[in-house]
Scaffold this motif. Structure first.
Motif: not given
Length: 594
Positions: A329-350
């Protein structure tokens, strides 16, 4: 003067006692003259052996893996002598052990190792590198497991090889481990690699990269690695206390590697065939995020069921939904918080994990704890008989990730957050390195969020397999979730007309009596061909439409009917129309950098 003499004697005695405690009982030397044919030559020397008859062996398992792997299959030319070089006879009580007696207190074992899989479990030796996972490489003597170990590597100077490992350096390519558990948990990369480092909390984070790319690519990639490290630190408040104040990412992004990631106490293996120039800058960083989070969650926040790790049998744990799943769960969330995924990309990735978990019939058979028990059967384990896993198993990585998301959003409804629960687990168990049980996790959630909340979550979603009200939870953070009621579903994968997996319980295909291997010939008088695929036929129809199907099974043509169902897939998206500022704030607190 007398005081100085007493002080010197005290210091000398202290050093002597420490030396006795750390006296090396097992010494290894490994060389790679025949690397071109994937071979290493290993010499193991077991000293101060007390028992008249002793056993040495190869491991059957590897830290971070839960299945049996039988590393003994790759060793041969085994020669056993005593300390004077006299040949000793051995007996074989089982496929992975050797018994020896009539020694003189020293047992020397030389052997050849064949190794050609570069990943987090096995070893690979060729003229690009010596990629060593210790259980796959070194024999050991169980009776000396609590004694210190020394290993000397013989890098290929003609290939500009260097050694990178979490083991303590003694100089001259010689390294030390305090006991067998630490040694086996210390993968080593020997290659012409590059390294980048930065300091956090007076500790050094080292990124070792063996690749065929440029130094500039590594510089760019390392900047992203640093962002992930710093965001993960914020979850727990500080880094773990790494032994010897160093942490090592050991990355091999080369064509002959096998994609993998494997956590260890102060290091991680990262392998991929994708170079940084060929998609790796974006696609490899997820494994970096996952494995580094394990430095807290599983290496120090450690399930009781994995302590101590057993090198002779499969390791089963009912906590993998938390150890592996919450880490996922934290794998992609951390990438979003680090700016490596946009919020849109992170949510779609779920979406993919969400659909896999909550639409699976497997929840009718096992809860998350019981799914975790399946690890010895699925964690890179191999078998030749067919299984029904698409109906009975959900990966504990995915199940735990979906539960981590549900718990985080549930807590945020109450003005709390999963980060702080993880901090509490860290303080009570990880920081003290006190192994935990499922009951401990349950009690800590009650302590953090209240008895009613903790009991409800565990009783419904951990001890049982119920689905949380995800519509409500997503709405609370401005995320939309929907289904396409007009889209039809047959419920099985079909390639060139042939059903390629067991049909999923409850689907149209399952109810029609179709199974893996059946070849669809005709649907409603339309022949299924390369030009007219089954998928195209279904796309033109609607839920509740009836199909008359002709198919072939074991060379016999048969007929059946199927009623199409509504596609159960969910579509998850960031809702950009939200005007409620409190919802937007809650979402930002969830996804924004810390």
């Amino acid at each position: 003067m007398k005081y100085i003499l007493v002080l010197l004697l005290t210091i000398s005695l202290s050093f002597t006692i420490q030396a006795q405690k750390e006296k090396v009982a097992t010494s290894y030397t490994i060389s790679f003259e025949n690397a071109i044919h994937h071979e290493a030559q290993v010499m193991a020397v077991f000293s101060n052996v007390k028992d008249k008859e002793v056993t040495f062996r190869m491991s059957r398992t590897s830290p971070g893996r839960y299945a049996i792997h039988e590393f003994a299959k790759n060793v041969y030319n085994v020669v056993v002598t005593d300390g004077k070089g006299n040949t000793l006879n051995t007996t074989r009580p089982d496929p992975y052990s050797w018994n020896v007696k009539d020694h003189d207190g020293t047992v020397q074992v030389s052997y050849t190792l064949f190794a050609n899989r570069g990943d987090g479990t096995y070893a690979q030796i060729d003229e690009t590198h010596a990629h060593l996972n210790m259980p796959a490489t070194f024999m050991y003597m169980p009776s000396l497991a609590d004694k210190a170990i020394q290993v000397t590597f013989k890098p290929r100077k003609d290939l500009n090889w260097k050694v990178a490992t979490q083991l303590k350096s003694n100089g001259n390519n010689s390294y030390y481990a305090r006991d067998l558990q630490y040694f086996m948990d210390s993968p080593t990369e020997i290659s012409n690699h590059s390294i980048r480092s930065f300091t956090v909390d007076k500790q050094t984070i080292n990124f070792v990269l063996h690749h065929n790319g440029t130094e500039a690519e590594l510089d760019t990639y390392f900047e992203d690695v640093k962002k992930v490290v710093l965001q993960q630190k914020e979850v727990f408040g500080k880094l773990p206390n790494y032994d010897y104040d160093n942490y090592y990412f050991l990355a091999c992004y080369i064509p002959n590697a096998s994609g993998d990631g494997m956590e260890h106490r102060n290091s991680t293996i990262l392998t991929s065939t994708r170079s940084l120039a060929n998609g790796g800058l974006k696609r490899n960083i997820g494994t970096v995020s996952h494995e580094f989070f394990h430095g807290w969650n599983v290496e120090r926040i450690r399930p009781q069921s994995l302590e101590p790790f057993d090198f002779e049998a499969a390791n089963m744990s009912g906590e993998l939904w938390f150890a592996e799943g919450f880490t996922s769960y934290y794998t992609s969330l951390m990438m979003c918080r680090a700016g490596l995924l946009s919020k849109e990309e992170y949510i779609k990735g779920l979406t993919r994990t969400f659909n896999y978990v909550w639409n699976s019939p497997a929840r009718d058979f096992f809860n998350p704890i019981e799914m975790s028990y399946q690890a010895p059967f699925v964690d890179a384990a191999t078998a030749v008989d067919p299984v029904n896993r698409n109906n009975t198993f959900i990966s504990y990585y995915s199940y735990g990730s979906a539960l981590g998301l549900a718990l985080d959003l549930s807590l945020r409804e109450k003005g709390l957050q999963l980060d702080d629960y993880m901090k509490l687990v860290w303080q009570k168990h990880g920081k003290k390195e006190k192994p935990y049980t499922v009951e401990d996790l349950h009690n800590l959630l009650k302590k953090y969020a209240g008895d009613a909340f903790g009991d409800f979550f565990f009783q419904n979603y951990i001890y049982k397999s119920n689905m949380p009200d995800m519509n409500r939870l997503f709405e609370s953070v401005g995320v939309s979730i929907s289904q396409d009621a007009t889209k039809a579903s047959f419920g099985v994968n079909i390639t060139n007309g042939t059903i390629t997996q067991n049909t999923t319980i409850g689907t149209a295909a399952y109810k029609a009596g179709l199974e893996k291997g059946d070849k669809i010939i005709k649907v409603n008088n339309t022949a299924v061909t390369k030009d007219t695929s089954f998928k195209d036929i279904i796309a033109s129809l609607s839920p509740n439409d009836i199909l008359n199907i002709a198919y072939e099974r074991y060379g016999v043509t048969k007929e059946t009917t199927a009623t199409l169902q509504k596609d159960p897939s969910y579509i998850i998206q960031l809702d950009t129309t939200i005007s409620d500022k409190s919802i937007v704030k809650r979402r930002d607190m969830w996804l924004d950098p810390k």
